[in-house]
Scaffold this motif. Structure first.
Motif, PDB file in Angstrom:
ATOM      1  N   LYS A   1      31.810  41.336  35.950  1.00  0.00           N
ATOM      2  CA  LYS A   1      33.270  41.239  35.851  1.00  0.00           C
ATOM      3  C   LYS A   1      33.898  42.625  35.698  1.00  0.00           C
ATOM      4  O   LYS A   1      34.894  42.929  36.361  1.00  0.00           O
ATOM      5  CB  LYS A   1      33.653  40.341  34.669  1.00  0.00           C
ATOM      6  CG  LYS A   1      35.140  40.146  34.519  1.00  0.00           C
ATOM      7  CD  LYS A   1      35.456  39.226  33.344  1.00  0.00           C
ATOM      8  CE  LYS A   1      36.965  39.089  33.207  1.00  0.00           C
ATOM      9  NZ  LYS A   1      37.349  38.269  32.069  1.00  0.00           N
ATOM     10  N   ASN A   2      33.317  43.477  34.831  1.00  0.00           N
ATOM     11  CA  ASN A   2      33.831  44.850  34.673  1.00  0.00           C
ATOM     12  C   ASN A   2      33.793  45.600  35.998  1.00  0.00           C
ATOM     13  O   ASN A   2      34.756  46.294  36.352  1.00  0.00           O
ATOM     14  CB  ASN A   2      33.006  45.660  33.681  1.00  0.00           C
ATOM     15  CG  ASN A   2      32.965  45.110  32.287  1.00  0.00           C
ATOM     16  OD1 ASN A   2      31.895  45.027  31.696  1.00  0.00           O
ATOM     17  ND2 ASN A   2      34.110  44.730  31.727  1.00  0.00           N
ATOM     18  N   ILE A   3      32.687  45.471  36.693  1.00  0.00           N
ATOM     19  CA  ILE A   3      32.506  46.197  37.958  1.00  0.00           C
ATOM     20  C   ILE A   3      33.537  45.742  38.984  1.00  0.00           C
ATOM     21  O   ILE A   3      34.223  46.569  39.591  1.00  0.00           O
ATOM     22  CB  ILE A   3      31.071  46.015  38.509  1.00  0.00           C
ATOM     23  CG1 ILE A   3      30.051  46.637  37.546  1.00  0.00           C
ATOM     24  CG2 ILE A   3      30.945  46.628  39.906  1.00  0.00           C
ATOM     25  CD1 ILE A   3      28.606  46.272  37.847  1.00  0.00           C
ATOM     26  N   VAL A   4      33.662  44.424  39.187  1.00  0.00           N
ATOM     27  CA  VAL A   4      34.562  43.934  40.240  1.00  0.00           C
ATOM     28  C   VAL A   4      36.024  44.187  39.898  1.00  0.00           C
ATOM     29  O   VAL A   4      36.825  44.498  40.784  1.00  0.00           O
ATOM     30  CB  VAL A   4      34.304  42.446  40.594  1.00  0.00           C
ATOM     31  CG1 VAL A   4      32.880  42.264  41.107  1.00  0.00           C
ATOM     32  CG2 VAL A   4      34.597  41.515  39.446  1.00  0.00           C
ATOM     33  N   GLU A   5      36.396  44.071  38.623  1.00  0.00           N
ATOM     34  CA  GLU A   5      37.788  44.346  38.241  1.00  0.00           C
ATOM     35  C   GLU A   5      38.125  45.818  38.434  1.00  0.00           C
ATOM     36  O   GLU A   5      39.194  46.152  38.948  1.00  0.00           O
ATOM     37  CB  GLU A   5      38.037  43.922  36.792  1.00  0.00           C
ATOM     38  CG  GLU A   5      38.137  42.428  36.618  1.00  0.00           C
ATOM     39  CD  GLU A   5      38.326  41.996  35.164  1.00  0.00           C
ATOM     40  OE1 GLU A   5      38.299  42.866  34.255  1.00  0.00           O
ATOM     41  OE2 GLU A   5      38.494  40.784  34.940  1.00  0.00           O
ATOM     42  N   THR A   6      37.215  46.694  38.034  1.00  0.00           N
ATOM     43  CA  THR A   6      37.451  48.137  38.187  1.00  0.00           C
ATOM     44  C   THR A   6      37.443  48.536  39.659  1.00  0.00           C
ATOM     45  O   THR A   6      38.232  49.375  40.093  1.00  0.00           O
ATOM     46  CB  THR A   6      36.384  48.936  37.408  1.00  0.00           C
ATOM     47  OG1 THR A   6      36.383  48.508  36.045  1.00  0.00           O
ATOM     48  CG2 THR A   6      36.651  50.424  37.480  1.00  0.00           C
TER      49      THR A   6
END
Length: 186
Positions: free
Chosen positions: A28-33
């Motif tokens: 989730k962190n990766i895709v949001e960033t």
């Protein structure tokens, strides 16, 4: 498009890894960033460990390509120290994670490449059997790998790196000595 997305995922992950331990980073962190959806991530990578494995392999290949030949064991060590120092936090986060095995396996491969390149140069004039040459390679590979791991375990300090570099400087001609001793045993 796929290459662009993969590159964005990798760059985002590495940037996050510079700031956070691996255990704190989620898909989730990766895709949001990164500005993509989860499906795009999973289209390219099964999970974060698969992403790490690809990044580590690519970085190992980058190091190898940057040094097509090596003239001294000190140069081998300096190349690894230089590379690791540029990515210190990310490397420490991977090294201290469940992906340590992937990191160590690729470090061993890079160590063997550097040592083999050096030994090929250092022993070019020596007439030794291939199995003896491999013995010298195995020795240096394991010593180099162990010293790098010890440096990582000691926080990658400059002082510790200089201490290890001195060890290599003191033993710079050891490969030829070992090869000659192996020849004399026959």
């Amino acid at each position: 498009m796929a290459n662009f997305t993969q590159k964005a995922i990798k760059e985002t992950f590495i940037a996050l890894l510079e700031e956070h331990p691996l255990s704190d980073i989620t898909v989730k962190n990766i895709v949001e960033t990164c500005g993509i959806n989860r499906n795009s991530f999973y289209y390219h990578y099964q999970d974060i460990p698969a992403l790490i494995e690809e990044i580590v392999k690519e970085q190992a290949e980058t190091i190898i390509q940057k040094y097509p030949s090596v003239n001294s064991i000190v140069e081998c060590f300096d190349a690894l120290i230089e590379f690791f120092s540029q990515r210190k936090r990310a490397i420490m986060h991977i090294y201290r994670s469940v992906s340590r095995e992937v990191f160590e396996r690729n470090l061993m491969e890079v160590s063997e490449y550097f040592v083999r390149s050096y030994i090929d140069t250092a022993l070019a004039q020596e007439n030794i059997p291939a199995e003896d040459k491999q013995t010298v390679i195995n020795y240096y590979k394991c010593v180099g790998f162990g010293l790098i791991i010890d440096w990582l375990n000691n926080g990658m300090t400059e002082t510790y790196a200089q201490s290890i570099r001195r060890i290599f400087l003191l033993k710079k001609d050891l490969a030829v000595e070992i090869a000659q001793m192996l020849q004399n045993q026959v």
